[in-house]
Design an enzyme around this catalytic site. Structure first.
Site, mmCIF file in Angstrom:
data_model
loop_
_atom_site.group_PDB
_atom_site.id
_atom_site.type_symbol
_atom_site.label_atom_id
_atom_site.label_comp_id
_atom_site.label_asym_id
_atom_site.label_seq_id
_atom_site.Cartn_x
_atom_site.Cartn_y
_atom_site.Cartn_z
ATOM 1 N N ASP A 45 57.150 21.715 17.511
ATOM 2 C CA ASP A 45 56.715 21.234 18.711
ATOM 3 C C ASP A 45 56.021 19.959 18.654
ATOM 4 O OD1 ASP A 45 55.157 20.808 21.127
ATOM 5 O OD2 ASP A 45 53.637 22.105 20.753
ATOM 6 N N THR A 103 59.655 20.415 28.111
ATOM 7 C CA THR A 103 58.787 21.299 29.081
ATOM 8 C C THR A 103 58.203 20.999 30.105
ATOM 9 O OG1 THR A 103 56.803 20.912 27.483
ATOM 10 C CG2 THR A 103 58.124 22.630 26.781
ATOM 11 N N SER A 104 58.190 19.593 30.021
ATOM 12 C CA SER A 104 57.689 18.915 31.528
ATOM 13 C C SER A 104 58.337 17.509 31.479
ATOM 14 C CB SER A 104 56.164 18.803 31.735
ATOM 15 O OG SER A 104 55.461 18.282 30.537
ATOM 16 N N ASP A 113 47.072 22.842 40.163
ATOM 17 C CA ASP A 113 46.372 21.413 40.038
ATOM 18 C C ASP A 113 45.244 21.698 39.093
ATOM 19 O OD1 ASP A 113 45.537 19.029 40.615
ATOM 20 O OD2 ASP A 113 44.478 19.643 42.546
ATOM 21 N N THR A 123 48.715 25.274 26.376
ATOM 22 C CA THR A 123 49.662 25.651 27.235
ATOM 23 C C THR A 123 51.263 25.431 26.346
ATOM 24 O OG1 THR A 123 49.503 23.667 28.527
ATOM 25 C CG2 THR A 123 48.981 25.868 29.451
ATOM 26 N N ASP A 178 51.411 24.776 23.043
ATOM 27 C CA ASP A 178 51.316 25.809 22.018
ATOM 28 C C ASP A 178 52.066 27.261 22.335
ATOM 29 O OD1 ASP A 178 50.289 23.618 20.687
ATOM 30 O OD2 ASP A 178 48.335 24.136 21.066
#
Ligand code: ADP
Ligand code: PLP
Length: 279
Positions: A111, A153-154, A194, A200, A202
């Site tokens: 990560d 992931t985003s 929101d 998150t 991890d």
């Protein structure tokens, strides 16, 4: 067959980031987890105050030496996250090389968070993240550097479901029975909540490890399970945090700690709530 993970990540006394975010869910899914705490902090660094100690590269080496002397340095996976300095990461590289000698099929789940340097990489990457071709190119570039599986992931890609969704992408290289390479690329629209959650990333990395272990050649299935776990944990967390904060108030970092223990059943057997599209 027993599956053993060496997880080198942060420890916090209170809350869920790093090893606190990865160990319990991996254990719930049947993995043996050996954890080295790269830092031991009171809580994550998003609180008003935090205190604690940082493990040096030399101290990391001492812990590994102990494991090696007892000949228990056989791992199936190594998982690393947030790290503050380069000498520590260089020692992690040495350890991974040793572990690979002990088990050539060791899988490294990285990560890539790295303090200030990580922030720099993220800034440079931000402009790229809003263009799907750039994201695909970045994933291919990362494949060329070694990893068989890459997950963003985003991203800042627009979702076809609207701005209440964030888009995640994945790419997996596999070798077909005839020896040629195949790449599966997938896309997921994740409902946004929101609030700012910590730990998150991890949890995502730990769940991706677990679910790619169970679905080694099916990134779609692995990511659907991973993202569905995230969804259930985040939903439970925000509902609790809002209740604790009271009407019209934004929850504090303490109230937004992931509801990990309470999510045990969802971690073990997540109802699939996000479907991945194959690109
Ligand atoms: P990192 O902490 O490593 O930057 P991300 O912000 O990419 O990690 O989040 C990892 C995953 O956690 C996302 O893919 C998503 O599944 C989930 N997640 C994090 N924040 C939110 C949010 N506000 N709403 C919905 N899902 C979230
Ligand atoms: N470890 C520590 C000590 C942190 O303070 C943080 C974030 O603040 C993290 C790890 C990473 O958390 P995330 O999974 O949200 O990237």
């Amino acid at each position: 067959m027993e599956c053993r993970v060496l997880s080198i990540q942060s420890h916090v006394v209170r809350g869920y980031v790093g090893n606190k975010s990865a160990t319990f869910p991996l254990q719930v899914l049947g993995f043996e987890v050996d954890s080295i705490n790269s830092v031991q902090f009171s809580n994550h660094t998003g609180y008003a105050h935090w205190k604690g100690q940082v493990l040096t590269a030399e101290e990391l080496n001492v812990l590994y030496e102990g494991i090696k002397l007892n000949k228990v340095n056989h791992y199936d996976y190594i998982l690393t996250g947030y790290s503050r300095d380069t000498s520590f990461l260089e020692m992690v590289v040495d350890i991974i090389q040793e572990l690979k000698k002990a088990n050539p099929s060791l899988v490294y789940v990285c990560d890539p968070v790295m303090g200030d340097h990580g922030a720099m990489v993220r800034i440079t990457f931000k402009t790229l993240k809003s263009n799907v071709c750039c994201c695909v190119q970045v994933m291919d570039l990362l494949h060329q550097m070694g990893p068989e599986t890459v997950v963003l992931t985003s991203t800042d890609l627009p979702s076809k479901h609207g701005d209440q969704f964030l888009v995640a992408l994945g790419s997996q290289k596999t070798v077909k029975p005839d020896g040629t390479n195949a790449t599966q690329k997938i896309c997921m629209d994740i409902p946004k909540v929101d609030a700012v959650f910590v730990g998150t990333g991890d949890l995502f990395a730990a769940m991706l490890l677990a679910w790619t272990h169970h679905h080694p050649r099916d990134l779609k299935a692995a990511c659907e399970r991973t993202v569905s776990v995230m969804h259930h944990v985040i939903k439970r967390t925000i509902n609790y945090a809002n209740e604790m904060a009271g009407p019209g108030k934004r929850p504090s970092p303490a109230q937004l700690e992931l509801r990990m223990v309470q999510s045990k059943a969802d971690i073990e057997n997540p109802a699939i709530v996000v479907e991945a599209r194959v690109l």
